[in-house]
Scaffold this active site. Structure first.
Site, short mmCIF file in Angstrom:
data_model
loop_
_atom_site.label_atom_id
_atom_site.label_comp_id
_atom_site.label_asym_id
_atom_site.label_seq_id
_atom_site.Cartn_x
_atom_site.Cartn_y
_atom_site.Cartn_z
N SER A 167 -16.19 -49.55 -3.89
CA SER A 167 -15.43 -50.61 -4.53
C SER A 167 -15.99 -51.98 -4.11
O SER A 167 -17.19 -52.22 -4.25
CB SER A 167 -13.94 -50.45 -4.19
OG SER A 167 -13.15 -51.26 -5.04
N GLU A 261 -12.76 -45.69 -14.97
CA GLU A 261 -12.40 -46.81 -14.10
C GLU A 261 -12.86 -48.14 -14.67
O GLU A 261 -13.87 -48.23 -15.36
CB GLU A 261 -12.96 -46.60 -12.70
CG GLU A 261 -14.45 -46.42 -12.57
CD GLU A 261 -14.85 -46.29 -11.11
OE1 GLU A 261 -14.61 -47.25 -10.37
OE2 GLU A 261 -15.39 -45.25 -10.73
N HIS A 291 -10.87 -44.75 -10.35
CA HIS A 291 -11.54 -45.60 -9.37
C HIS A 291 -11.43 -45.01 -7.96
O HIS A 291 -10.37 -44.61 -7.52
CB HIS A 291 -10.91 -47.00 -9.38
CG HIS A 291 -11.52 -47.94 -8.40
ND1 HIS A 291 -12.81 -48.39 -8.52
CD2 HIS A 291 -11.03 -48.50 -7.26
CE1 HIS A 291 -13.09 -49.20 -7.51
NE2 HIS A 291 -12.03 -49.27 -6.73
#
Length: 320
Positions: A167, A261, A291
């Site tokens: 991320s 995502e 995600h």
């Protein structure tokens, strides 16, 4: 490009999960849980401290393999967790930067993923507790990554180290490796990016289909994180949005993402850009995954597959 769809430290202890947590769940059963994390934790209306506390509570409850060893170390002034699977004598190191939009998150998020990776790749996983925005905006996280890397280089060669991130940590990892390249410094053996957030300047509302399918992230939360991390005028800077940099001269890349995502376009665009620049790239997209799904090994089969691929990559790029 290979693309697939599909200092002395303090021992924190061994983590022993209950027998029930070892059961894998169908992805359909995990989806409501992931959606609740998005709604109850990643809410831009909540103070950062509340989001941090709630995410930490979730992270501490994630199941980890029996006998996982977690040591607390301070590396050049930066606290870090060093995770190894029971019985593993590490031959290589993965420096992993956790996600959380640069504003929340902690090394606790990575224990399950790190333990599974350690067992399969015969490595130790070092997860810095880097400083977070808005109290410590850009480039504090980059500075902490460099401090930890310098400490690790005192213990081994760059050829034995893989830099990794998920991320926002994926964005931080890529920005850090780009900074090493631009400074003419030794590069790590490879770089792994899972569900990376690489372009803070991109309007995430521009693809309504992804906004609808995304379970965890929202454009509003990402924008709040971006504003806390760096002024809007700096979002296009390569050190903030490394997708906008030139990507030639990078070490081998492993890029993993889910098809559903909000940040999926970042992974695909980086894979194309780096491959066109002559970088060795392995890019894998898992259909129907959300995600940061890779953080659920032992619970979700796709996450097990992603960890196995990461272990293959770590062993391949550090093989000499």
């Amino acid at each position: 490009m290979t693309a697939r769809d599909g200092s002395a430290g303090r021992l924190l202890g061994r983590v022993t999960p209950s027998r029930a947590t070892a059961l894998r769940l169908p992805a359909g059963l995990m989806r409501p849980c992931v959606r609740q994390i998005g709604r109850r934790v990643l809410d831009p209306a909540l103070p950062w401290e509340v989001q941090r506390r709630r995410l930490d509570q979730v992270a501490r409850n994630l199941p980890v393999p029996r006998g996982t060893n977690v040591a607390d170390r301070v590396l050049n002034g930066v606290r870090a967790h060093v995770v190894t699977a029971d019985g593993v004598r590490p031959e290589r190191t993965v420096l992993h930067l956790h996600g959380g939009g640069y504003c929340i998150g902690s090394p606790y998020m990575m224990r399950a993923w790190a333990a599974h990776l350690s067992a399969q790749a015969v490595c130790r996983v070092v997860v810095p507790d880097y400083r977070l925005a808005p109290e410590h905006p850009h480039p504090a996280g980059l500075d902490d990554a460099r401090a930890v890397m310098d400490a690790l280089l005192g213990e081994g060669s760059p050829a034995s180290i893989v830099v990794s991130g998920d991320s926002a940590g994926g964005g931080l990892a890529l920005a850090f490796v780009l900074a090493l390249r631009d400074a003419g410094e030794s590069l790590p053996a490879g770089c792994m990016l899972a569900s990376p957030w690489l372009d803070l300047s991109r309007d995430r509302r521009a693809v309504p289909g992804l906004v609808r399918r995304e379970l965890m992230l929202t454009p509003g939360w990402l924008e709040a994180c971006a504003l806390a991390y760096a002024p809007r005028a700096d979002w296009a800077a390569p050190s903030v949005s490394p997708l906008l940099a030139e990507h030639g001269g990078l070490p081998p890349l492993l890029i993993q993402a889910g098809s559903d995502e909000l940040l999926a376009p970042d992974a695909e665009r980086l894979a194309a850009s780096a491959s066109a620049a002559g970088v060795e790239v392995t890019y894998t997209r898992w259909p129907g995954m959300w995600h940061d799904f890779v953080l659920h090994p032992g619970l979700v089969a796709a996450a097990d597959s992603a960890v196995a691929q990461s272990a293959w990559f770590v062993q391949a790029v550090t093989a000499g």
